[in-house]
Design an enzyme around this catalytic site. Structure first.
Site, short mmCIF file in Angstrom:
data_model
loop_
_atom_site.label_atom_id
_atom_site.label_comp_id
_atom_site.label_asym_id
_atom_site.label_seq_id
_atom_site.Cartn_x
_atom_site.Cartn_y
_atom_site.Cartn_z
N GLU A 52 55.63 47.98 55.95
CA GLU A 52 56.27 48.68 57.07
C GLU A 52 57.79 48.64 56.97
O GLU A 52 58.48 49.63 57.23
CB GLU A 52 55.84 48.05 58.40
CG GLU A 52 54.33 48.04 58.62
CD GLU A 52 53.69 46.74 58.17
OE1 GLU A 52 52.83 46.23 58.91
OE2 GLU A 52 54.03 46.24 57.08
N CYS A 76 52.07 42.55 61.17
CA CYS A 76 52.08 41.13 61.52
C CYS A 76 52.93 40.90 62.76
O CYS A 76 53.87 41.64 63.06
CB CYS A 76 52.60 40.30 60.36
SG CYS A 76 54.32 40.61 59.91
N ALA A 155 28.90 42.28 31.04
CA ALA A 155 28.75 43.42 30.14
C ALA A 155 27.44 43.25 29.39
O ALA A 155 27.19 42.18 28.81
CB ALA A 155 29.92 43.50 29.17
N THR A 197 30.24 29.55 27.00
CA THR A 197 30.94 30.81 26.71
C THR A 197 32.28 30.53 26.03
O THR A 197 32.67 31.23 25.09
CB THR A 197 31.16 31.61 28.00
OG1 THR A 197 29.91 31.97 28.56
CG2 THR A 197 31.97 32.88 27.74
N ASP A 201 32.85 32.10 22.37
CA ASP A 201 33.70 33.29 22.30
C ASP A 201 35.18 32.98 22.11
O ASP A 201 35.94 33.83 21.64
CB ASP A 201 33.53 34.14 23.56
CG ASP A 201 32.13 34.70 23.69
OD1 ASP A 201 31.40 34.69 22.68
OD2 ASP A 201 31.77 35.14 24.79
N GLU A 270 33.44 35.56 34.42
CA GLU A 270 33.16 36.24 33.16
C GLU A 270 32.27 35.38 32.26
O GLU A 270 32.30 35.53 31.04
CB GLU A 270 34.46 36.59 32.45
CG GLU A 270 35.31 37.63 33.16
CD GLU A 270 36.40 38.20 32.27
OE1 GLU A 270 36.08 38.60 31.13
OE2 GLU A 270 37.56 38.24 32.71
#
Length: 338
Positions: A52, A76, A155, A197, A201, A270
């Site tokens: 704002e 606010c 994925a 993981t 990876d 992930e």
């Protein structure tokens, strides 16, 4: 233009602050007068001027007086790192405030509107409310419950595999989808993976395609690995590394509440199938985003996306408010666990 059109523009302005303003919410604002936009602004960084104020300053005193203010979040009304926006709005002579959604904090909700109303400013609320709420869904949960919003991203192939029989997972999805993951990281204060993981990876878990003031906190869920051991396994330097040990819902909740107290408003998960299932089984996931590649492995030895407890069909986890998108050759399916 209609109120919804101006609010949609304010939402797009707010998006410019993504990844830069946490633990504050993203916010966008427009000043409209005589049918034209005379000022605009967004919240650029935590501790800086709110949307704002930036909109009023961009318009200037003369143009701001008598204008309509479109803002995505209730202005606010208390002192924080900046003065209350309601004071600046009143001083600027704004005629009407059109707002997307009210402040989620029960201590403040509606009070900004009340102050503005008493000053003679007309108020309209609930314009594109759901879109304005979703814009800051992480902030809303954190401010109300004191815990970060948890998004699980996986994925996978069409047959639900996240790695082949040898453990290889690079790359299941296309480049465009992987860039989307970078945007998810941009939006997150922390990224959570499992120890397995990390070992397999050796990811970086950094934001590379977008500008971000600081890299996300990297959290490794492991019952045996220390933070120092985990840090050595990462592919590159990035955000701070933490080790998290939790084996029950109560331990997970305590860990999330502790992170919330450190102003961690959002976590992107992930990890692999075991971590994903543990979080789902303990009802700790707020949103799930599945990235499907047009591939079929067809192997029992390929790693499944989920490795949780056995459920009957009647007890299956159901996703609500589904959204389906295309990303290159991939399909993105997102929703909220019931």
């Amino acid at each position: 233009m209609r109120d919804e059109q101006y609010m949609a523009m304010a939402i797009r302005l707010a998006e410019k602050g993504r990844g830069q303003v946490s633990p504050n919410p993203m916010a966008g604002a427009l000043l409209v007068k005589n049918g034209g936009i005379v000022g605009s602004g967004w919240h650029r960084r935590a501790g800086g001027a709110h949307a704002e104020i930036n909109a009023i300053n961009s318009a200037g005193k003369a143009a701001a007086r008598g204008a309509y203010l479109y803002v995505t979040l209730e202005p606010c009304c208390t002192y924080g790192r900046t003065p209350p926006c309601v004071d600046a709005i009143i001083t600027a002579g704004i005629k009407k405030v059109i707002c997307g959604v009210s402040d989620p904090n029960p201590k403040h909700s509606g009070k900004g509107f009340e102050i503005l109303g008493k000053a003679g400013i007309e108020i309209k609320t609930g314009v594109l409310e759901e879109k304005c709420r979703k814009l800051n869904e992480s902030f809303f949960k954190w401010i109300v419950e004191g815990m970060p919003f948890v998004t699980l991203k996986l994925a996978m192939t069409l047959d639900g595999r996240i790695a082949d029989f040898s453990g290889a997972s690079k790359w299941i999805t296309c480049e465009k989808t992987r860039k989307r993951v970078q945007k998810l990281r941009l939006s997150s204060d922390a990224i959570l993976i499992g120890g397995n993981t990390l070992r397999a990876d050796k990811p970086s878990l950094t934001v590379r395609d977008f500008r971000k003031e600081r890299q996300p906190l990297r959290i490794v869920a492991s019952r045996t690995m220390t933070a120092a051991e985990a840090e050595k396994l990462f592919d590159s330097a990035g955000g701070e590394v933490r080790a998290l040990k939790a084996s029950s819902r109560s331990e997970w909740l305590n860990a999330l509440k502790k992170l919330g107290k450190e102003n961690i408003t959002s976590i992107l998960v992930e990890g692999g199938g075991m971590l994903a299932s543990e979080l789902i089984d303990n009802q700790l996931v707020d949103k799930i985003e599945l990235h499907f590649a047009p591939l079929i492995l067809g192997s029992e030895l390929a790693a499944p996306a989920f490795r949780g407890k056995n459920r009957k069909l009647a007890d299956a986890v159901k996703l609500l408010n589904l959204k389906l998108e295309h990303s290159g050759g991939d399909i993105i399916l997102s929703g909220y666990p019931e």
